[in-house]
Scaffold this motif. Structure first.
Motif, PDB file in Angstrom:
ATOM      1  N   GLN A  10     -47.434 -18.287   6.103  1.00 21.25           N
ATOM      2  CA  GLN A  10     -47.196 -16.996   5.412  1.00 21.25           C
ATOM      3  C   GLN A  10     -46.508 -15.972   5.947  1.00 21.25           C
ATOM      4  O   GLN A  10     -45.439 -15.302   5.387  1.00 21.25           O
ATOM      5  CB  GLN A  10     -48.619 -16.566   4.837  1.00 21.25           C
ATOM      6  CG  GLN A  10     -49.334 -17.648   4.074  1.00 21.25           C
ATOM      7  CD  GLN A  10     -50.845 -17.371   3.733  1.00 21.25           C
ATOM      8  OE1 GLN A  10     -51.260 -16.415   4.240  1.00 21.25           O
ATOM      9  NE2 GLN A  10     -51.509 -18.044   3.136  1.00 21.25           N
ATOM     10  N   ALA A  11     -46.751 -15.669   7.432  1.00 24.96           N
ATOM     11  CA  ALA A  11     -46.248 -14.436   8.047  1.00 24.96           C
ATOM     12  C   ALA A  11     -44.605 -14.966   8.221  1.00 24.96           C
ATOM     13  O   ALA A  11     -43.919 -14.105   8.044  1.00 24.96           O
ATOM     14  CB  ALA A  11     -46.779 -14.478   9.359  1.00 24.96           C
ATOM     15  N   PHE A  12     -44.464 -16.271   8.472  1.00 24.99           N
ATOM     16  CA  PHE A  12     -43.090 -16.430   8.431  1.00 24.99           C
ATOM     17  C   PHE A  12     -42.209 -16.068   7.262  1.00 24.99           C
ATOM     18  O   PHE A  12     -41.210 -15.707   7.308  1.00 24.99           O
ATOM     19  CB  PHE A  12     -43.114 -18.053   8.905  1.00 24.99           C
ATOM     20  CG  PHE A  12     -41.724 -18.770   9.042  1.00 24.99           C
ATOM     21  CD1 PHE A  12     -40.929 -18.903  10.198  1.00 24.99           C
ATOM     22  CD2 PHE A  12     -41.045 -19.147   7.830  1.00 24.99           C
ATOM     23  CE1 PHE A  12     -39.560 -19.255  10.225  1.00 24.99           C
ATOM     24  CE2 PHE A  12     -39.797 -19.859   7.873  1.00 24.99           C
ATOM     25  CZ  PHE A  12     -38.979 -19.907   9.214  1.00 24.99           C
ATOM     26  N   GLN A  13     -42.737 -16.955   6.094  1.00 27.31           N
ATOM     27  CA  GLN A  13     -41.921 -16.578   4.995  1.00 27.31           C
ATOM     28  C   GLN A  13     -41.828 -14.930   4.607  1.00 27.31           C
ATOM     29  O   GLN A  13     -40.720 -14.722   3.975  1.00 27.31           O
ATOM     30  CB  GLN A  13     -42.866 -17.422   3.814  1.00 27.31           C
ATOM     31  CG  GLN A  13     -42.127 -17.614   2.389  1.00 27.31           C
ATOM     32  CD  GLN A  13     -40.818 -18.529   2.755  1.00 27.31           C
ATOM     33  OE1 GLN A  13     -40.990 -19.460   3.108  1.00 27.31           O
ATOM     34  NE2 GLN A  13     -39.864 -17.855   2.295  1.00 27.31           N
ATOM     35  N   ARG A  53     -38.774 -17.835  15.267  1.00 27.57           N
ATOM     36  CA  ARG A  53     -38.598 -18.890  14.374  1.00 27.57           C
ATOM     37  C   ARG A  53     -37.700 -18.546  13.004  1.00 27.57           C
ATOM     38  O   ARG A  53     -36.916 -19.205  12.773  1.00 27.57           O
ATOM     39  CB  ARG A  53     -39.950 -19.412  14.107  1.00 27.57           C
ATOM     40  CG  ARG A  53     -40.532 -20.448  15.160  1.00 27.57           C
ATOM     41  CD  ARG A  53     -41.735 -21.187  14.620  1.00 27.57           C
ATOM     42  NE  ARG A  53     -42.835 -20.399  14.183  1.00 27.57           N
ATOM     43  CZ  ARG A  53     -43.282 -20.382  12.921  1.00 27.57           C
ATOM     44  NH1 ARG A  53     -42.862 -21.144  12.156  1.00 27.57           N
ATOM     45  NH2 ARG A  53     -44.479 -19.776  12.856  1.00 27.57           N
ATOM     46  N   VAL A  54     -38.164 -17.199  12.679  1.00 26.49           N
ATOM     47  CA  VAL A  54     -37.393 -16.530  11.649  1.00 26.49           C
ATOM     48  C   VAL A  54     -35.825 -16.580  11.803  1.00 26.49           C
ATOM     49  O   VAL A  54     -34.811 -16.958  11.139  1.00 26.49           O
ATOM     50  CB  VAL A  54     -37.913 -15.504  11.101  1.00 26.49           C
ATOM     51  CG1 VAL A  54     -36.856 -14.831  10.118  1.00 26.49           C
ATOM     52  CG2 VAL A  54     -39.168 -15.711  10.530  1.00 26.49           C
ATOM     53  N   VAL A 236     -36.417 -25.342  10.508  1.00 24.62           N
ATOM     54  CA  VAL A 236     -37.664 -24.955  11.141  1.00 24.62           C
ATOM     55  C   VAL A 236     -38.748 -25.084  10.115  1.00 24.62           C
ATOM     56  O   VAL A 236     -38.811 -24.168   9.315  1.00 24.62           O
ATOM     57  CB  VAL A 236     -37.468 -23.458  11.711  1.00 24.62           C
ATOM     58  CG1 VAL A 236     -38.912 -23.020  12.392  1.00 24.62           C
ATOM     59  CG2 VAL A 236     -36.281 -23.298  12.730  1.00 24.62           C
ATOM     60  N   MET A 237     -39.611 -25.859  10.334  1.00 19.88           N
ATOM     61  CA  MET A 237     -40.988 -25.996   9.567  1.00 19.88           C
ATOM     62  C   MET A 237     -41.930 -24.886   9.783  1.00 19.88           C
ATOM     63  O   MET A 237     -41.796 -23.954  10.786  1.00 19.88           O
ATOM     64  CB  MET A 237     -41.480 -27.347   9.685  1.00 19.88           C
ATOM     65  CG  MET A 237     -40.561 -28.556   9.696  1.00 19.88           C
ATOM     66  SD  MET A 237     -39.893 -28.562   7.848  1.00 19.88           S
ATOM     67  CE  MET A 237     -41.390 -29.287   6.990  1.00 19.88           C
ATOM     68  N   GLU A 238     -42.934 -24.814   8.600  1.00 19.79           N
ATOM     69  CA  GLU A 238     -43.771 -23.648   8.896  1.00 19.79           C
ATOM     70  C   GLU A 238     -44.605 -23.787  10.185  1.00 19.79           C
ATOM     71  O   GLU A 238     -45.017 -22.700  10.820  1.00 19.79           O
ATOM     72  CB  GLU A 238     -44.648 -23.981   7.727  1.00 19.79           C
ATOM     73  CG  GLU A 238     -44.127 -23.406   6.292  1.00 19.79           C
ATOM     74  CD  GLU A 238     -43.560 -24.622   5.446  1.00 19.79           C
ATOM     75  OE1 GLU A 238     -43.119 -25.744   6.376  1.00 19.79           O
ATOM     76  OE2 GLU A 238     -43.570 -24.563   4.530  1.00 19.79           O
TER      77      GLU A 238
END
Length: 290
Positions: A10-13, A53-54, A236-238
């Motif tokens: 969720q943070a990544f998105q 990752r982002v 990059v996956m979650e």
């Protein structure tokens, strides 16, 4: 451990969406440096790993240049090619944002959209919603019709390189598409519920067609149209895993601008007419099928 991964995802998105929004609205223009990963981690209250990752994901998509040892720079936006740019748009502004902004400055806004996901559209609608809430613009009616691929459709992309039957990336695409669709419904729903816009209409229909291009039909007079770029890139996956993928590039792909003018036989007028006719025919067929 599962809950932590969900939170990380969720943070990544959230960070990914925000950085895309800033690139789209010109907060980070072409050539501009992004804040350092340390600064971004502090701003968004997330881990350095999430920011890394982002940045890696945006680099894989070609939106930024994130070569090791250098600070990330914006190198791609939703570029627009137009043979007839309007006087209100300089060539430096030929990105999707000004087109959507101008549409929302009119009393009535109509958008017909055909795309793989509503990701780019949702980013720009959120920007316009913020302008409406701030009182900068006051459209009286907003009507959006969106054609998206059917959930049951087995798209040829994205796919795991060397393993085309692996559903992992297609399931990821569905999750991302669902998140942006839900966000779009929330944003427009709030404008309607808070009576900031007198009439708000959002209709989404699913088509069995595989999108090879995207287009935006704006207020019945302008079309932005572009083919998807097919690329090979790491995804990059979650959970942080990196998968080599065969995919399409939509967010940064170039669009061509076509304008309906006073001459119904001009190339622009014919193209806008034909795209409206195509959209209406698909829309009507799906309605007839229930």
């Amino acid at each position: 451990m599962t809950a932590k991964r969900s939170g990380d995802g969720q943070a990544f998105q959230k960070v990914s969406d925000k950085l895309r929004e800033r690139i789209a609205d010109g907060t980070y223009p072409l050539g501009a440096q992004l804040p350092s990963q340390v600064q971004l981690a502090r701003e968004f209250h997330v881990s350095r790993d999430t920011i890394h990752r982002v940045v890696q994901e945006l680099g894989n998509e070609g939106l930024i240049d994130n070569r090791q040892g250098t600070q990330a720079r914006v190198k791609r936006n939703q570029r627009i090619h137009s043979p007839t740019p309007r006087a209100t748009r300089s060539r430096q502004q030929m990105t999707l944002g000004p087109f959507i902004s101008e549409a929302f400055e009119r009393p009535e806004v109509t958008l017909d959209v055909y795309t793989l996901t509503s990701e780019s559209l949702e980013t720009h609608i959120k920007m316009q919603a913020e302008r409406i809430v701030a009182g900068a613009i006051a459209p009286e009616r907003i009507a959006l019709r969106i054609l998206l691929p059917a959930d049951y459709l087995k798209l040829p992309y994205p796919q795991v390189k060397g393993d085309p039957d692996n559903p992992l990336l297609r399931e990821r695409l569905k999750r991302i598409a669902a998140q942006h669709e839900a966000s779009l419904r929330r944003v427009l729903g709030s404008l309607k519920a808070e009576k900031r816009v007198s009439s708000v209409e959002l209709e989404i229909r699913r088509t069995p067609l595989t999108p090879m291009f995207k287009f935006y039909l704006i207020n019945g007079t302008e079309v932005l149209h572009g083919l998807y770029d097919f690329i090979e890139r790491p995804v990059v996956m979650e959970n942080g895993d990196v998968i080599d993928a065969l995919d399409v590039l939509g967010y940064g792909a170039a669009l061509t601008h076509h304008l309906r003018d006073s001459d119904p036989t001009s190339p622009g007028s014919i193209f806008v007419h034909d795209m409206q006719k195509w959209f209406d025919s698909v829309w009507g067929l799906l309605a007839a099928q229930g």
